[in-house]
Each structure stands twice: as structure tokens, then as C-alpha cells.
Motif scaffolding. Structure first.
Motif, PDB file in Angstrom:
ATOM      1  N   THR A   1       1.117  -0.734   0.144  1.00 62.32           N
ATOM      2  CA  THR A   1       0.579  -0.296  -0.009  1.00 62.32           C
ATOM      3  C   THR A   1       0.434   1.432   0.077  1.00 62.32           C
ATOM      4  O   THR A   1       1.807   1.438   0.034  1.00 62.32           O
ATOM      5  N   ILE A   2       0.349   2.618  -0.476  1.00 60.04           N
ATOM      6  CA  ILE A   2       1.093   3.839  -0.049  1.00 60.04           C
ATOM      7  C   ILE A   2       0.170   4.441   0.787  1.00 60.04           C
ATOM      8  O   ILE A   2      -1.230   4.877   0.084  1.00 60.04           O
ATOM      9  N   GLN A   3       0.326   5.022   1.796  1.00 60.85           N
ATOM     10  CA  GLN A   3      -0.052   5.754   2.986  1.00 60.85           C
ATOM     11  C   GLN A   3       0.953   6.836   2.713  1.00 60.85           C
ATOM     12  O   GLN A   3       1.939   6.625   3.240  1.00 60.85           O
ATOM     13  N   ASP A   4       0.179   7.755   2.741  1.00 63.73           N
ATOM     14  CA  ASP A   4       1.475   9.384   3.569  1.00 63.73           C
ATOM     15  C   ASP A   4       2.979   9.610   2.717  1.00 63.73           C
ATOM     16  O   ASP A   4       3.388   9.749   3.417  1.00 63.73           O
ATOM     17  N   ASP A   5       2.660   8.606   1.357  1.00 66.24           N
ATOM     18  CA  ASP A   5       3.508   9.659   0.657  1.00 66.24           C
ATOM     19  C   ASP A   5       5.044   8.333   0.941  1.00 66.24           C
ATOM     20  O   ASP A   5       5.513   8.239   0.439  1.00 66.24           O
TER      21      ASP A   5
END
Length: 82
Positions: free
Chosen positions: A27-31
Motif C-alpha cells: 500500500t501507499i499511505q502518506d507518501d
């Protein structure tokens, strides 16, 4: 999550699935790119900070996959053999 981030996650997931026998979540979260590997109630987590800039400038997915495999291998060896 932007389209290119989604495609990047799918590509990394596919590359990891070829090399690692575990449950994989990318996943990608907050860059930040976060990779979770779950095997026998243990969760290994690997984070790449500032991933959107790296994607834009052409950071190779193979580099990330090699680092994850190397760290996961070290984690498994320490868990079972040391």
C-alpha cells in the motif's frame, strides 16, 4: 491513491509474489510505500519513505524488491536459526 501509485503497487506485488511465499500486501499511505509480509502469525513490515518523488524520477521497482527480499530473508533466518 493516484493511478500510477496503484500500478506501482500492483507491479511490486507481482514481483514479490514470484520470490516470496507469504501473504503480501502493498500500500501507499502518506507518501510512504508500505509492504506487509505475513507468514505463520508473524508480520514483517518494510517501508520506503517519499515514494511518490521516487516514482516520478524513475526509481526502479527491482531495487525495492531486492531490498525487501534481502531484509525478509535476514528476518526469517534470525527468527528460526539464531
Amino acid at each position: 491513491m493516484a493511478d500510477y501509485e496503484y500500478l506501482y503497487c500492483i507491479a511490486i506485488h507481482g514481483m514479490l509474489k514470484e520470490r516470496i511465499n507469504a501473504g503480501i500486501r502493498v500500500t501507499i499511505q502518506d507518501d510512504n510505500l508500505i509492504i506487509y509480509l505475513k507468514n505463520d502469525d508473524d508480520i514483517f513490515m518494510y517501508t520506503v519513505y517519499g515514494i511518490t518523488d521516487k516514482i516520478v524520477f524513475g526509481y526502479d521497482k527491482e531495487i525495492i524488491v531486492c531490498k525487501v527480499v534481502e531484509r525478509y530473508k535476514r528476518y526469517i533466518l534470525r527468527k528460526y536459526f539464531y
